[in-house]
Design a protein around this motif. Structure first.
Motif, PDB file in Angstrom:
ATOM      1  N   ILE A   1       0.835  -1.211   0.000  1.00 38.20           N
ATOM      2  CA  ILE A   1       0.000   0.000   0.000  1.00 38.20           C
ATOM      3  C   ILE A   1       0.868   1.258   0.000  1.00 38.20           C
ATOM      4  CG2 ILE A   1      -0.336   0.300   2.505  1.00 38.20           C
ATOM      5  CD1 ILE A   1      -2.986   0.762  -0.248  1.00 38.20           C
ATOM      6  N   ASP A   2       2.095   1.129   0.481  1.00 40.27           N
ATOM      7  CA  ASP A   2       2.982   2.289   0.501  1.00 40.27           C
ATOM      8  C   ASP A   2       3.259   2.811  -0.912  1.00 40.27           C
ATOM      9  OD1 ASP A   2       4.220   3.999   2.379  1.00 40.27           O
ATOM     10  OD2 ASP A   2       6.169   3.336   1.654  1.00 40.27           O
ATOM     11  N   GLN A   3       3.166   1.926  -1.894  1.00 44.15           N
ATOM     12  CA  GLN A   3       3.375   2.373  -3.287  1.00 44.15           C
ATOM     13  C   GLN A   3       2.303   3.390  -3.673  1.00 44.15           C
ATOM     14  OE1 GLN A   3       3.911  -1.004  -5.939  1.00 44.15           O
ATOM     15  NE2 GLN A   3       4.979  -2.111  -4.342  1.00 44.15           N
ATOM     16  N   ILE A   4       1.071   3.174  -3.205  1.00 44.50           N
ATOM     17  CA  ILE A   4      -0.004   4.135  -3.487  1.00 44.50           C
ATOM     18  C   ILE A   4       0.145   5.368  -2.601  1.00 44.50           C
ATOM     19  CG2 ILE A   4      -2.519   4.491  -3.527  1.00 44.50           C
ATOM     20  CD1 ILE A   4      -1.512   2.554  -5.664  1.00 44.50           C
ATOM     21  N   ARG A   5       0.567   5.157  -1.354  1.00 42.11           N
ATOM     22  CA  ARG A   5       0.745   6.309  -0.460  1.00 42.11           C
ATOM     23  C   ARG A   5       1.836   7.243  -0.995  1.00 42.11           C
ATOM     24  NH1 ARG A   5      -0.866   4.886   5.362  1.00 42.11           N
ATOM     25  NH2 ARG A   5       0.946   6.062   6.037  1.00 42.11           N
ATOM     26  N   GLN A   6       2.870   6.655  -1.599  1.00 43.05           N
ATOM     27  CA  GLN A   6       3.952   7.474  -2.161  1.00 43.05           C
ATOM     28  C   GLN A   6       3.548   8.102  -3.496  1.00 43.05           C
ATOM     29  OE1 GLN A   6       6.850   8.174  -0.632  1.00 43.05           O
ATOM     30  NE2 GLN A   6       6.146   6.970   1.115  1.00 43.05           N
ATOM     31  N   HIS A   7       2.782   7.350  -4.307  1.00 40.04           N
ATOM     32  CA  HIS A   7       2.418   7.828  -5.651  1.00 40.04           C
ATOM     33  C   HIS A   7       0.925   7.633  -5.913  1.00 40.04           C
ATOM     34  CE1 HIS A   7       6.595   8.474  -6.447  1.00 40.04           C
ATOM     35  NE2 HIS A   7       6.862   7.235  -6.093  1.00 40.04           N
TER      36      HIS A   7
END
Ligand code: ZN
Length: 416
Positions: free
Chosen positions: A393-399
């Protein structure tokens, strides 16, 4: 005089690409402010914090609301005076991250939402040590489907998956996982094959690294530098320095299990001798005692230790001492003040911690005036699977723009 550093080709203000990147930068900056707020934040506060105009904030907020990345929740009071305003916070529906983990005692799947809350956690006990990677990954694909179905009922869409494996990984290929009997297994490719219909991007990473990231997220910034020691099918270490995971030049750092404890010790499956693995792996602690049917190795060791089995207690003493010796070398080199015992070691920490601490106190030069903390991991045996889901989910939080860009495509798919 030093010349100013300039981009190689000056950008033209009217270029559409620049407009697009400015829009992306502003949107991601506003989203980061909402992420960092930790509580509902108003449009006015966002304008003040970001330096953007109210109309720009209004347009970005609308885009984030439509894309289900944020939601209006309650009222936020700006400053000391004035009427309360509508607060904006991260959405609990919309994009979600999936984590999958191969543990010593079975397989696990986890889904987290944008807020980092665990929305699905499943574990299935199994023993997969015969080298049949296809069987393990097919089972994980089935668990992934179950997890995706379960959270879709709560309006969550799993957008990316991360698989945790007990060994060094390169480009989705597990180089060596002796505990599973795997060597050069394209786990990423195989899992993608089993989940083709889901069209899910899949990343494969070392389980100790993912568990360390899980502990870092779960600690709410109270941990800064620590080593997460994972016991299980092997012994791995996830090293976090100054809030950053230290992966090493090729992403293979933390192979603590193959640090030499006794140069002339027992032969190790890796080809060396006297590695920590030969003293502190679950296999070494169990010795040659057969496991009762359906019992996981760590639970069997804990049950024997609780019953006062002398052989098991001696083996745990030896394991704790060897672990303390190997860790002391790492702590002397890296200046880390916290050791988290994770994976199967979290379950066995009551029998390991005292010896680990004794060795560290004796061998780490600075321990006399700066004691090292040794404690079980916060997330226990679930650290790697939760860390894997949080990494997804961090991939979406970052981008967040990547998720927003998929939205028309997704709605087209739903309509067709
Ligand atoms: Zn070894």
């Amino acid at each position: 005089m030093t010349a100013p550093i300039r981009p190689s080709r000056p950008r033209q203000p009217e270029e559409p690409a620049r407009q697009e990147s400015l829009r992306t930068l502003n949107l991601e900056m506003v989203f980061r402010h909402i992420l960092a707020a930790g509580q509902p934040i108003s449009r006015t506060e966002l304008a003040t914090a970001s330096g953007l105009t109210r109309p720009t904030i209004g347009r970005i907020v609308e885009e984030l609301l439509t894309g289900q990345l944020i939601t209006e929740a309650g009222l936020a009071r700006d400053g000391r005076a004035g009427r309360p305003r509508v607060g904006l916070t991260l959405s609990r529906t919309g994009p979600a991250g999936l984590g999958l983990d191969i543990r010593a005692d079975g397989l696990a799947a986890c889904v987290v939402d944008l807020t980092g809350n665990v929305r699905h956690l499943a574990f299935e006990p199994s023993a997969y040590t015969d080298g049949d990677a296809g069987a393990v990954l097919a089972e994980l694909a089935r668990m992934a489907q179950t997890a995706i179905d379960a959270v879709s009922a709560e309006y969550l869409t799993v957008v990316t998956a991360t698989l945790a494996v007990p060994g060094p990984v390169h480009a989705g290929v597990v180089r060596s996982a002796p505990g599973l009997g795997w060597c050069d297994v394209d786990a990423g490719g195989m899992l993608r094959g089993f989940t083709q219909h889901l069209e899910l991007p899949i990343t494969v990473d070392n389980e100790a690294n993912l568990a360390a990231l899980g502990e870092l997220y779960a600690s709410d910034n109270t941990l800064d530098s620590f080593v997460y020691v994972s016991g299980g099918l092997g012994i791995g270490a996830g090293i976090v320095l100054d809030g950053q995971l230290m992966r090493g030049a090729r992403g293979w750092s933390g192979e603590l299990g193959h640090v030499t404890v006794h140069p002339d010790g027992k032969p190790c499956p890796c080809g060396s001798r006297g590695c920590l693995h030969t003293y502190a792996s679950l296999e070494a602690i169990l010795s040659d005692d057969p496991l009762p049917e359906g019992t996981s190795p760590d639970a069997a060791i804990a049950a024997r230790a609780e019953a006062g089995d002398p052989g098991t207690l001696v083996a745990l003493d030896v394991a704790g001492t060897a672990l303390g010796v190997a860790l002391s070398d790492m702590l002397n080199i890296l200046d880390i003040d916290t050791v988290l015992l994770g994976g199967s070691f979290s379950l066995l920490s009551s029998w390991l911690t005292a010896n680990v601490r004794t060795e560290i106190d004796q061998r780490v030069l600075t321990a006399a005036w700066a004691p090292v903390t040794v404690r079980p991991a916060l997330l226990g045996p679930d650290a790697a699977v939760i860390g894997a889901a949080l990494t997804s989910i961090d991939q979406i939080r970052q981008h967040p723009i990547a998720w927003l860009a998929q939205q028309p495509e997704r709605s087209d798919r739903v309509r067709s």
